[in-house]
Design a protein around this motif. Sequence first.
Motif, PDB file in Angstrom:
ATOM      1  N   VAL A   5       0.857  -1.189   0.000  1.00  0.00           N
ATOM      2  CA  VAL A   5       0.000   0.000   0.000  1.00  0.00           C
ATOM      3  C   VAL A   5       0.887   1.231   0.000  1.00  0.00           C
ATOM      4  O   VAL A   5       1.812   1.344   0.795  1.00  0.00           O
ATOM      5  CB  VAL A   5      -0.938   0.017   1.220  1.00  0.00           C
ATOM      6  N   THR A   6       0.616   2.137  -0.917  1.00  0.00           N
ATOM      7  CA  THR A   6       1.349   3.390  -1.016  1.00  0.00           C
ATOM      8  C   THR A   6       0.383   4.529  -0.737  1.00  0.00           C
ATOM      9  O   THR A   6      -0.738   4.540  -1.267  1.00  0.00           O
ATOM     10  CB  THR A   6       1.930   3.571  -2.429  1.00  0.00           C
ATOM     11  N   ALA A   7       0.795   5.471   0.097  1.00  0.00           N
ATOM     12  CA  ALA A   7      -0.048   6.626   0.408  1.00  0.00           C
ATOM     13  C   ALA A   7       0.745   7.890   0.129  1.00  0.00           C
ATOM     14  O   ALA A   7       1.936   7.962   0.429  1.00  0.00           O
ATOM     15  CB  ALA A   7      -0.477   6.597   1.862  1.00  0.00           C
ATOM     16  N   SER A   8       0.086   8.882  -0.445  1.00  0.00           N
ATOM     17  CA  SER A   8       0.732  10.182  -0.639  1.00  0.00           C
ATOM     18  C   SER A   8      -0.267  11.272  -0.275  1.00  0.00           C
ATOM     19  O   SER A   8      -1.454  11.165  -0.554  1.00  0.00           O
ATOM     20  CB  SER A   8       1.228  10.348  -2.074  1.00  0.00           C
ATOM     21  N   LEU A   9       0.227  12.289   0.370  1.00  0.00           N
ATOM     22  CA  LEU A   9      -0.597  13.417   0.787  1.00  0.00           C
ATOM     23  C   LEU A   9       0.071  14.685   0.279  1.00  0.00           C
ATOM     24  O   LEU A   9       1.257  14.899   0.490  1.00  0.00           O
ATOM     25  CB  LEU A   9      -0.704  13.454   2.316  1.00  0.00           C
ATOM     26  N   ARG A  10      -0.689  15.513  -0.413  1.00  0.00           N
ATOM     27  CA  ARG A  10      -0.161  16.761  -0.951  1.00  0.00           C
ATOM     28  C   ARG A  10      -1.017  17.924  -0.448  1.00  0.00           C
ATOM     29  O   ARG A  10      -2.235  17.853  -0.490  1.00  0.00           O
ATOM     30  CB  ARG A  10      -0.179  16.727  -2.476  1.00  0.00           C
ATOM     31  N   ILE A  11      -0.373  18.979   0.010  1.00  0.00           N
ATOM     32  CA  ILE A  11      -1.067  20.189   0.452  1.00  0.00           C
ATOM     33  C   ILE A  11      -0.677  21.299  -0.508  1.00  0.00           C
ATOM     34  O   ILE A  11       0.501  21.543  -0.748  1.00  0.00           O
ATOM     35  CB  ILE A  11      -0.699  20.553   1.899  1.00  0.00           C
ATOM     36  N   HIS A  12      -1.670  21.985  -1.054  1.00  0.00           N
ATOM     37  CA  HIS A  12      -1.447  23.009  -2.067  1.00  0.00           C
ATOM     38  C   HIS A  12      -1.849  24.378  -1.518  1.00  0.00           C
ATOM     39  O   HIS A  12      -3.035  24.645  -1.326  1.00  0.00           O
ATOM     40  CB  HIS A  12      -2.262  22.706  -3.325  1.00  0.00           C
TER      41      HIS A  12
END
Length: 50
Positions: A5-12
Amino acid sequence: MSSTVTASLRIHNCAFFAMDLTARHPRNGELLSTVKFMAQTSPPANSNAS
């Protein structure tokens, strides 16, 4: 045997964020599941945004 499982979180610009969750088979890399989520954030209620 468990999947990868791969998780990525991006805040813009502190205005919205996006998150991707992807699950792949550990042996052949086959895509098992993917979830994409995006949310817009709002300023605090006492903010004086113009």
